[in-house]
Write an enzyme that holds these catalytic residues in place. Sequence first.
Site, PDB file in Angstrom:
ATOM      1  N   HIS A 193       4.958  -4.046  17.945  1.00 56.94           N
ATOM      2  CA  HIS A 193       4.251  -2.915  18.579  1.00 56.94           C
ATOM      3  C   HIS A 193       4.875  -1.623  18.039  1.00 56.94           C
ATOM      4  CE1 HIS A 193       1.978  -0.717  21.442  1.00 56.94           C
ATOM      5  NE2 HIS A 193       2.434  -1.176  22.586  1.00 56.94           N
TER       6      HIS A 193
ATOM      7  N   HIS B 123      -3.506  -4.958  12.620  1.00 54.96           N
ATOM      8  CA  HIS B 123      -3.645  -4.466  13.993  1.00 54.96           C
ATOM      9  C   HIS B 123      -4.518  -5.452  14.754  1.00 54.96           C
ATOM     10  CE1 HIS B 123      -4.534  -1.768  17.341  1.00 54.96           C
ATOM     11  NE2 HIS B 123      -3.500  -1.056  16.942  1.00 54.96           N
TER      12      HIS B 123
ATOM     13  N   ASP C   4       1.679   3.227  12.336  1.00 50.88           N
ATOM     14  CA  ASP C   4       3.114   3.242  12.067  1.00 50.88           C
ATOM     15  C   ASP C   4       3.469   3.356  10.584  1.00 50.88           C
ATOM     16  OD1 ASP C   4       4.165   3.132  14.604  1.00 50.88           O
ATOM     17  OD2 ASP C   4       3.945   0.958  14.752  1.00 50.88           O
TER      18      ASP C   4
HETATM   19  N1  ACO Z   1       1.240  -8.448   6.479  1.00 52.04           N
HETATM   20  C1  ACO Z   1       0.732  -9.581   5.957  1.00 52.04           C
HETATM   21  N2  ACO Z   1      -0.142 -10.393   6.593  1.00 52.04           N
HETATM   22  C2  ACO Z   1      -0.533 -10.018   7.821  1.00 52.04           C
HETATM   23  C3  ACO Z   1      -0.045  -8.840   8.423  1.00 52.04           C
HETATM   24  C4  ACO Z   1       0.867  -8.045   7.697  1.00 52.04           C
HETATM   25  N3  ACO Z   1       1.364  -6.934   8.226  1.00 52.04           N
HETATM   26  N4  ACO Z   1      -0.603  -8.719   9.664  1.00 52.04           N
HETATM   27  C5  ACO Z   1      -1.398  -9.780   9.826  1.00 52.04           C
HETATM   28  N5  ACO Z   1      -1.348 -10.574   8.722  1.00 52.04           N
HETATM   29  C6  ACO Z   1      -2.075 -11.827   8.527  1.00 52.04           C
HETATM   30  C7  ACO Z   1      -1.404 -12.961   9.263  1.00 52.04           C
HETATM   31  O1  ACO Z   1      -0.434 -13.599   8.459  1.00 52.04           O
HETATM   32  C8  ACO Z   1      -2.570 -13.838   9.605  1.00 52.04           C
HETATM   33  O2  ACO Z   1      -2.944 -14.545   8.430  1.00 52.04           O
HETATM   34  P1  ACO Z   1      -3.505 -16.065   8.523  1.00 52.04           P
HETATM   35  O3  ACO Z   1      -4.768 -15.953   9.354  1.00 52.04           O
HETATM   36  O4  ACO Z   1      -3.719 -16.436   7.112  1.00 52.04           O
HETATM   37  O5  ACO Z   1      -2.426 -16.840   9.228  1.00 52.04           O
HETATM   38  C9  ACO Z   1      -3.715 -12.856   9.874  1.00 52.04           C
HETATM   39  O6  ACO Z   1      -3.361 -11.672   9.159  1.00 52.04           O
HETATM   40  C10 ACO Z   1      -3.884 -12.516  11.352  1.00 52.04           C
HETATM   41  O7  ACO Z   1      -2.624 -12.136  11.884  1.00 52.04           O
HETATM   42  P2  ACO Z   1      -2.257 -12.261  13.434  1.00 52.04           P
HETATM   43  O8  ACO Z   1      -0.764 -12.156  13.588  1.00 52.04           O
HETATM   44  O9  ACO Z   1      -2.942 -13.466  13.997  1.00 52.04           O
HETATM   45  O10 ACO Z   1      -2.958 -10.985  14.034  1.00 52.04           O
HETATM   46  P3  ACO Z   1      -2.561 -10.291  15.370  1.00 52.04           P
HETATM   47  O11 ACO Z   1      -3.749  -9.528  15.785  1.00 52.04           O
HETATM   48  O12 ACO Z   1      -1.973 -11.238  16.335  1.00 52.04           O
HETATM   49  O13 ACO Z   1      -1.361  -9.335  14.887  1.00 52.04           O
HETATM   50  C11 ACO Z   1       0.008  -7.506  14.407  1.00 52.04           C
HETATM   51  C12 ACO Z   1      -1.387  -7.965  14.863  1.00 52.04           C
HETATM   52  C13 ACO Z   1       1.096  -8.089  15.305  1.00 52.04           C
HETATM   53  C14 ACO Z   1       0.068  -5.969  14.502  1.00 52.04           C
HETATM   54  C15 ACO Z   1       0.240  -7.967  12.944  1.00 52.04           C
HETATM   55  O14 ACO Z   1      -0.753  -7.423  12.117  1.00 52.04           O
HETATM   56  C16 ACO Z   1       1.625  -7.589  12.424  1.00 52.04           C
HETATM   57  O15 ACO Z   1       2.595  -8.325  12.660  1.00 52.04           O
HETATM   58  N6  ACO Z   1       1.741  -6.438  11.704  1.00 52.04           N
HETATM   59  C17 ACO Z   1       3.018  -5.960  11.225  1.00 52.04           C
HETATM   60  C18 ACO Z   1       3.749  -5.201  12.352  1.00 52.04           C
HETATM   61  C19 ACO Z   1       3.124  -3.886  12.657  1.00 52.04           C
HETATM   62  O16 ACO Z   1       2.790  -3.104  11.765  1.00 52.04           O
HETATM   63  N7  ACO Z   1       2.968  -3.577  13.964  1.00 52.04           N
HETATM   64  C20 ACO Z   1       2.432  -2.309  14.458  1.00 52.04           C
HETATM   65  C21 ACO Z   1       1.107  -2.527  15.064  1.00 52.04           C
HETATM   66  S1  ACO Z   1       0.320  -0.999  15.453  1.00 52.04           S
HETATM   67  C22 ACO Z   1       1.032  -0.525  16.900  1.00 52.04           C
HETATM   68  O17 ACO Z   1       1.473  -1.257  17.712  1.00 52.04           O
HETATM   69  C23 ACO Z   1       1.100   0.903  17.101  1.00 52.04           C
END
Ligand code: ACO
Length: 380
Positions: free
Chosen positions: A224, A263, A316
């Site tokens: 987050h 996201h 972010d």
């Molecule tokens: N880099 C690479 N691959 C990614 C990323 C990333 N940053 N984010 C998602 N993916 C991929 C996952 O590996 C997954 O792939 P798959 O379907 O082949 O397994 C797919 O995208 C879906 O990912 P989930 O984790 O299921 O998506 P979710 O909606 O649960 O996650 C989250 C959202 C936690 C923000 C995720 O994108 C992440 O971890 N991002 C990096 C951390 C980040 O930037 N957080 C800030 C969020 S914005 C905020 O809170 C203000």
Amino acid sequence: MQKTEQIEIRRGLKDVYLDTTEASFIDGEIGKLLYRGYSIHDLAEQSTFEEVSYLLLYGRLPTRAELEAFDAGLRAERAIPKEVVDIIDMVKASHPMDVLRTGVSALSAFDPEVRDNSIEATIRKGLRLTAKAPTIVATHERLRKGQRPVEPNLNLNHAGNFLSMLFDKEPSEEEAYIMDVDFILHAEHGANASAFAARVTASTQSDLHSAVVTGIATLKGPAHGGAAEDVMKMAEEIATPENAESYTRQLLESGGRVMGFGHRVYKAEDPRARHLRARSKDLGEKKGEPKWFQILSTLYDVMSPYQAKGIYVNVDFYAGSIYQLMGIPDDLFISLFALGRIPGWTLQVVEQFSNNILIRPLVQYTGPMDLEYVPIEKRG
Ligand code: ACO
């Protein structure tokens, strides 16, 4: 016996609507964000954090006189009790988010309306927390560096005063402006994890301070609010724009995640990123340090094929580079997010109180059933 065939589990509450809201509208498919009906782009370009806070808390844009009175109210509430300064001093070795959480919790002991959950009192408390939280963060930063805390400067706006308390120096107009835009962009975002957590706390008829403490605790995690800090750690590891491509490819090949991308709701570019991208580029050039923006731009290009999977930059991604260029330490980045979000958490709590229902979902039990209890002396 649970009727398992009827149970539909939505892990992570993905795509579940919790309630209705008038706070913000998000269309994740096209990357659209409105606060109280107003475009985030208009607010970022033309408004101020004080005005946006008024808009969020009262549901409409203020007149000039209303804004002046609101702003004066915020300025008057910036100081924190000496006892809270002492508590901050005692825990100053902790992470700034832990200190902010502790500081907000401690403020509850000094708030005259802490137990009053009326809408009016909750808004007044939200205003006080919005005003005082920057003082907690700046006081902590000074104390942990062995410096004396700086008194709030009542002649400066909310963002400018925060930077002045942090650095004991009046910020440039540009830096105060960038901080103001950053606070606006972080002010509200629907049922994100921290606002949802704050709502859960409010739904038990706890109080605003408790709900904001919950929000801060939830925002802290890297999935987050913690991502801005992690983006900059990544950029520091990459070190030069030339390394960015190979670093990112290796990270992705090993199944890692590139921080600042992806996201839960946005499957297009996070509309807030646009404003921070422009600020990151301009500030880097002005400070003679364009490399952070260059590293981030290369990361952006390497990640572009992932757009087909709905993975774009989020708010972010550029924020950390801006904070770094302003001389703000990495471990303070999430706290800046929290300072911007207090009006949003307050509004979410107000909405919860306005039509309260206890938030209490179910979890499907999958463990063993009806085991025989064996007294401890008979267990082998
Ligand atoms: N880099 C690479 N691959 C990614 C990323 C990333 N940053 N984010 C998602 N993916 C991929 C996952 O590996 C997954 O792939 P798959 O379907 O082949 O397994 C797919 O995208 C879906 O990912 P989930 O984790 O299921 O998506 P979710 O909606 O649960 O996650 C989250 C959202 C936690 C923000 C995720 O994108 C992440 O971890 N991002 C990096 C951390 C980040 O930037 N957080 C800030 C969020 S914005 C905020 O809170 C203000």
